[in-house]
Enzyme design. Structure first.
Site, PDB file in Angstrom:
ATOM      1  N   CYS A 140       0.807  -1.225   0.000  1.00  0.00           N
ATOM      2  CA  CYS A 140       0.000   0.000   0.000  1.00  0.00           C
ATOM      3  C   CYS A 140       0.841   1.276   0.000  1.00  0.00           C
ATOM      4  O   CYS A 140       0.304   2.369  -0.177  1.00  0.00           O
ATOM      5  CB  CYS A 140      -0.953  -0.007   1.190  1.00  0.00           C
ATOM      6  SG  CYS A 140      -2.071  -1.430   1.204  1.00  0.00           S
ATOM      7  N   HIS A 175      -3.477   7.043   1.826  1.00  0.00           N
ATOM      8  CA  HIS A 175      -3.914   5.730   1.370  1.00  0.00           C
ATOM      9  C   HIS A 175      -5.299   5.456   1.942  1.00  0.00           C
ATOM     10  O   HIS A 175      -5.548   5.657   3.132  1.00  0.00           O
ATOM     11  CB  HIS A 175      -2.911   4.680   1.839  1.00  0.00           C
ATOM     12  CG  HIS A 175      -3.398   3.279   1.731  1.00  0.00           C
ATOM     13  ND1 HIS A 175      -3.974   2.779   0.575  1.00  0.00           N
ATOM     14  CD2 HIS A 175      -3.405   2.258   2.640  1.00  0.00           C
ATOM     15  CE1 HIS A 175      -4.310   1.516   0.775  1.00  0.00           C
ATOM     16  NE2 HIS A 175      -3.979   1.183   2.018  1.00  0.00           N
ATOM     17  N   ASN A 201     -10.266  -0.419  -0.078  1.00  0.00           N
ATOM     18  CA  ASN A 201      -8.806  -0.352  -0.052  1.00  0.00           C
ATOM     19  C   ASN A 201      -8.265  -1.019  -1.312  1.00  0.00           C
ATOM     20  O   ASN A 201      -8.328  -2.235  -1.444  1.00  0.00           O
ATOM     21  CB  ASN A 201      -8.298  -1.062   1.203  1.00  0.00           C
ATOM     22  CG  ASN A 201      -6.786  -1.065   1.319  1.00  0.00           C
ATOM     23  OD1 ASN A 201      -6.066  -0.799   0.357  1.00  0.00           O
ATOM     24  ND2 ASN A 201      -6.288  -1.394   2.495  1.00  0.00           N
TER      25      ASN A 201
END
Length: 327
Positions: free
Chosen positions: A120, A253, A283
């Site tokens: 990520c 993020h 996500n």
């Protein structure tokens, strides 16, 4: 090179693009699969739906090339103008790498292409990597793509993780500034890693060419993020000689709305400056920052010369931030 990103040639940000699968999986859909409900998911994460890959047309290469095509077009360039393609992904279609397939799909025959794996944090790490090739004068036009298809690695019976992840790709076109006008719009950055926390988020190899599904200790990842992310943002702002109130936008993020809220509260900034679209996408790992960036660019919210701070964090453990001026 220094974290102020000062160098012979500067970096400009001249185009963005994104792509997600057509299939949408809502929280109500998930409630038919595991013991959960929309209120439980949305109140704890901010996520209400996510886009899920459905067939070969939604491979990492396909989504990445679609996002890349849009970024190239937005920049007013052609695939033949691209010198380097960096594909930030942890879910490659091929363990040997997927960037070459993206190069082929784009028709960017002149470009060098390689994968970068940092989960990520991948887009932030990719951005810093791309900038170094530009600063040194090695390449002029660099296409940076963050793309992940995490649905491949989700245990759809594990309600702790299956509610979180979606699929997609986002891209940004970076270009060397003119020698006659050597402006540098990448103003500062900071990157960090701590392998002691690797066990908190991973997809481990089990042998015989198989991997386990995503494993995550959500509480530990949350504690790590709210503690470490503000610090790297402060560091990148320090290198840029800016204050947090100078920012027009903060793009974290898109992992959990609670993390974004905690960082906003820590800095005491206007919540409207904190970009959030995880309600629609979940996500998407390395794709989450560029998807959010592109959505705000396309909507006209992000304008040329706006100051933006981004921060990625996740498996590794890894985390990082960059501050740049759009345009």
């Amino acid at each position: 090179m220094t974290n102020t990103a000062s160098s012979l040639l500067g970096v400009r940000f001249i185009g963005s693009g994104s792509a997600v699968p057509d299939r949408v999986l809502t929280n109500h859909d998930l409630a038919q699969m595991v013991d959960t409900n929309d209120e439980w998911i949305s109140s704890r994460t901010g996520i209400r739906e996510r886009h899920i890959a459905d067939g070969e047309e939604d491979s990492v290469a396909s989504l990445a090339s679609k996002a890349g095509q849009k970024a190239i077009a937005a920049a007013g360039l052609t695939p033949q103008d691209i010198d380097l393609i960096i594909l930030s992904t942890s879910t490659s279609d091929d363990l040997f790498g997927t960037a070459g397939r993206v190069q082929k799909l784009l028709g960017a025959e002149r470009a060098v292409a390689f994968d970068l794996v940092a989960a990520c944090s991948g887009f932030v790490f990719g951005l810093v990597t791309a900038s170094q090739y530009i600063h040194t004068g090695t390449y002029k036009n660099v296409l940076l793509i963050g793309a992940d298809v995490l649905s491949r690695w989700v245990d759809w019976q594990d309600r702790r993780t299956c509610i979180l992840f979606g699929d997609g790709a986002g891209a940004v076109l970076l270009q060397a500034s003119s020698q006659n006008k050597p402006e540098n719009n990448l103003l500062g950055f900071e990157m960090r890693s701590d392998g002691k926390g690797n066990e908190f988020l991973n997809i481990n190899y089990l042998g015989r060419s198989t991997f386990e599904p995503i494993s995550m200790n959500g509480q530990e990842v949350y504690r790590f993020a709210v503690r470490q992310v503000p610090e790297v943002i402060e560091k990148s702002l320090h290198y840029a000689q800016l204050e947090v109130n100078d920012l027009d936008w903060l793009i974290l993020h898109q992992a959990n709305q609670r993390i974004i809220d905690a960082v906003v509260n820590r800095f005491g900034i206007d919540p409207a400056k904190a970009v959030s679209n995880m309600g629609k996408y979940g996500n998407t790992s390395a794709a989450s920052i560029p998807i959010a960036l592109d959505e705000w660019v396309q909507s006209g919210k992000i304008q040329p010369n706006h100051l933006i701070a981004i921060a990625g964090f996740g498996a590794g453990l890894s985390w990082g931030s960059a501050v740049f001026r759009w345009g």
